[in-house]
Design an enzyme around this catalytic site. Structure first.
Site, PDB file in Angstrom:
ATOM      1  N   GLY A  83      30.418  63.181   4.287  1.00  0.00           N
ATOM      2  CA  GLY A  83      29.274  62.694   5.049  1.00  0.00           C
ATOM      3  C   GLY A  83      28.539  61.589   4.316  1.00  0.00           C
ATOM      4  O   GLY A  83      28.060  60.627   4.928  1.00  0.00           O
ATOM      5  N   TRP A  90      30.624  58.484   4.676  1.00  0.00           N
ATOM      6  CA  TRP A  90      30.477  57.903   6.010  1.00  0.00           C
ATOM      7  C   TRP A  90      29.349  56.875   6.033  1.00  0.00           C
ATOM      8  O   TRP A  90      29.433  55.859   6.735  1.00  0.00           O
ATOM      9  CB  TRP A  90      30.183  59.002   7.036  1.00  0.00           C
ATOM     10  N   HIS A  91      28.293  57.105   5.240  1.00  0.00           N
ATOM     11  CA  HIS A  91      27.161  56.186   5.254  1.00  0.00           C
ATOM     12  C   HIS A  91      27.497  54.832   4.628  1.00  0.00           C
ATOM     13  O   HIS A  91      26.821  53.844   4.936  1.00  0.00           O
ATOM     14  CB  HIS A  91      25.964  56.814   4.532  1.00  0.00           C
ATOM     15  N   GLY A  92      28.462  54.783   3.766  1.00  0.00           N
ATOM     16  CA  GLY A  92      28.794  53.490   3.183  1.00  0.00           C
ATOM     17  C   GLY A  92      29.815  53.607   2.079  1.00  0.00           C
ATOM     18  O   GLY A  92      29.970  54.658   1.437  1.00  0.00           O
ATOM     19  N   PHE A 151      25.331  51.170   9.008  1.00  0.00           N
ATOM     20  CA  PHE A 151      26.321  52.250   9.028  1.00  0.00           C
ATOM     21  C   PHE A 151      27.136  52.258  10.308  1.00  0.00           C
ATOM     22  O   PHE A 151      28.058  53.030  10.427  1.00  0.00           O
ATOM     23  CB  PHE A 151      25.644  53.606   8.851  1.00  0.00           C
TER      24      PHE A 151
END
Length: 472
Positions: free
Chosen positions: A322, A325-327, A472
Site C-alpha cells: 500500500g 502504491w503511493h509512489g 498518485f
C-alpha cells in the site's frame, strides 16, 4: 482542470444543467456523461485518453469472460491475465524507472554495469485510481459479487466518471453500476447538504491546506537546516492537518459533485485523527483504499485465518505494498512498513488480556489516542519528505537544534486548530444545516452559497498548492 478553479465551476454548472435536462433519456445521458468525463481527463493530456479507453475495454472483455459458467476453461487464467495487464500498465508508467534505478545501484555495488537506461515516461494523471477501479470490477465479477455488465458504455463510464477519476474515492463497481440502470430522482439528494459538502471542501483546500503548505510546510521541508527544532516539529503536525484538509477536501468535493449529478459515492474520511489505535485510524482514513486493500490483498493473502505469525506477515505485506502504491520511492515503502508494523502491534494489543482488563478505561484511551496520533504524524514525515536523505536531515535538525529563532507564521496555529475542529464537530451537523437550506428554497440556497464562496475566495492565499493525491 482542478476542482477549486473557475474553469471547473463553469464545467460543472454546464454538466449539471445538461445531465438533469437529459435525465429522462437515460442512455443519452450516460453518453453525455462519458463525453464530459473524457473531456475532463483530456484537459490534462488528451493522449492518455487511449489509456483510459484501453483500461475500460480490458475490464469489459475480461468481465464478460469470467462471468460465464465456472466450467468455462481458463476462467481463472483470463482473470489473472486481465489483472496482470492492468498492473503491467501501472508498473510501466509509475515504477519502471524506480526499479531500473535500484538495479543500476545494485550492479554498481557489485562492481559491474548493466546496459539499462531510464524510460522517463510522463506519469498519467489518475493511473493508480484507474487501475484500482479496473481490478476491483473484474475480481468482483469473478467472485460472483456482481454480474458482468453487457454494456461497454456503463463500464467506460464507471472507470472514467470525472468526479472520482483523479483522486478517488475508490468507488466499487457494485456501488456504482446499479445506479446507471435507471434515471435519477432529484428528491433523493439534498441540494443544501451537498452544496455545504462542496463548500466545506473548498474551504479546507483553498484556505487551510493552501496556507499551511505555501506559508510553512513547503519551505520547512525544502530546506530543514534553516529552521529551528520547534519549527521542524510543528511542520510535521502542520503537514498532518494539511494532508487531511487537502485529501478530504478533494473527496468531499467529489462526493458532493457526484451527488448533485445524481450518483452516490462512499464516505472516504471519518475524523481519522480521533482514532484509538492504528487499526481504527485505517478504518477512518481513506476508507475506500483501506477496504480495497483488505478485500483484494489482505484477505486473499490469508487475512487473520492462519495464526498470529501469518496475520503479521499479511499485515506487513499489505501495508508495505500500500505504501508502494503511493509512489516509487523508498520513503513510501518505509511509510507503509511503519504502518504495517504498527498494525501488527495494535492487533496483538487489542487481543491481549491486558487490553480486555484495562483497554476501556479513560486513561488508557487518552494514551491510546496520543500514541496513535503522534505515530501517524511521525510516519507522515516519511510520506512528505522527498528522499531518505531529506528525512535524515530533518531528524538531525530536530535532534541537534541549530538554535535559530522560530519563524513559524502566526496563521499556522489557528489553521491547525481549525483542522482539529473538523475532527470533533458532530457528523450530523452538515445534514441538519442542509435540511434547513433545503427548506428555504433555491434563491436562499444560491445566495447563501455565493456568500460562502466569496468568503472562501477572499480568505484564500494568492498562491496555491496542487492536490497532494494528484501525484498518485
Amino acid at each position: 482542470m482542478l476542482f477549486p478553479t473557475i474553469d471547473f465551476g463553469l464545467f460543472f454548472a454546464f454538466s449539471f444543467i445538461l445531465v438533469w435536462g437529459l435525465n429522462p433519456y437515460n442512455t443519452v445521458k450516460k453518453y453525455v456523461l462519458l463525453a464530459l468525463s473524457l473531456a475532463f481527463y483530456a484537459s490534462w493530456n488528451w493522449r492518455f485518453l487511449f489509456l483510459l479507453l484501453a483500461s475500460g475495454a480490458i475490464s469489459y472483455v475480461v468481465g464478460l469472460y469470467v462471468d460465464a459458467s465456472a466450467q468455462r476453461p481458463f476462467r481463472r487464467l483470463a482473470l489473472g491475465a486481465g489483472v496482470a495487464l492492468d498492473l503491467a500498465i501501472l508498473a510501466y508508467f509509475k515504477y519502471l524507472d524506480f526499479f531500473i534505478a535500484q538495479a543500476l545501484n545494485l550492479a554498481h555495488m557489485l562492481g559491474f554495469d548493466l546496459p539499462l537506461g531510464f524510460v522517463n515516461v510522463t506519469l498519467p494523471v489518475a493511473i493508480s485510481f484507474l487501475t484500482f477501479h479496473a481490478i476491483s470490477y473484474v475480481v468482483d465479477v469473478y467472485r460472483g459479487r456482481i454480474p458482468a455488465s453487457r454494456s461497454p458504455l456503463d463500464i467506460l463510464l464507471y472507470v472514467s466518471f470525472f468526479p472520482h477519476l483523479v483522486a478517488g474515492p475508490i468507488v466499487r463497481a457494485h456501488e456504482f453500476l446499479p445506479q446507471l440502470a435507471s434515471p435519477r430522482r432529484a428528491g433523493d439528494f439534498s441540494f443544501g447538504e451537498n452544496m455545504l459538502l462542496i463548500l466545506g471542501g473548498l474551504f479546507k483546500k483553498m484556505v487551510i491546506a493552501n496556507y499551511l503548505a505555501v506559508r510553512f510546510v513547503d519551505p520547512v521541508f525544502t530546506d530543514p537546516s534553516q529552521f529551528s527544532r520547534f519549527d521542524l516539529i510543528m511542520a510535521v503536525y502542520a503537514y498532518a492537518i494539511q494532508i487531511y484538509a487537502d485529501f478530504s477536501a478533494y473527496t468531499d468535493i467529489a462526493i458532493g459533485v457526484a451527488a448533485l449529478l445524481g450518483y452516490r459515492f462512499p464516505q472516504n474520511f471519518n475524523q481519522p485523527y480521533r482514532a484509538l489505535g492504528i487499526g481504527d485510524f485505517w478504518r477512518r482514513w481513506h476508507m475506500t483504499l483501506s477496504n480495497w486493500l483488505r478485500d483484494y490483498l489482505y484477505i486473499p493473502l490469508g487475512g487473520n485465518r492462519h495464526g498470529a505469525w501469518a496475520t503479521a506477515r499479511n499485515l506487513m505485506l499489505t501495508m508495505t505494498l500500500g505504501g508502494l502504491w503511493h509512489g516509487a520511492n523508498w520513503t513510501f515503502l518505509i511509510w507503509g512498513a511503519m504502518h504495517g508494523a504498527a498494525l501488527v502491534v495494535d492487533h496483538a494489543w487489542r487481543r491481549s488480556a491486558a487490553f480486555a482488563r484495562w483497554g476501556g478505561g479513560p486513561i488508557v484511551r487518552v494514551v491510546d489516542w496520543a500514541l496513535t496520533f503522534n505515530f501517524v504524524c511521525l510516519a507522515w514525515l516519511f510520506f512528505r519528505a522527498p528522499s531518505l536523505d531529506a528525512v535524515g536531515q530533518f531528524l538531525s535538525g530536530v535532534w541537534t537544534d541549530n538554535g535559530a529563532a522560530s519563524t513559524m507564521p502566526a496563521v499556522v496555529l489557528p489553521l491547525i486548530a481549525c483542522g482539529a475542529l473538523t475532527q470533533i464537530a458532530p457528523p450530523q451537523t452538515r445534514a441538519a444545516m442542509g435540511v434547513v437550506l433545503d427548506n428555504r428554497g433555491a434563491l436562499a440556497q444560491a445566495a447563501f452559497g455565493f456568500v460562502l464562496l466569496y468568503a472562501i475566495v477572499v480568505l484564500a492565499p494568492s498562491a496555491s498548492a496542487p492536490f497532494i493525491y494528484f501525484q498518485f
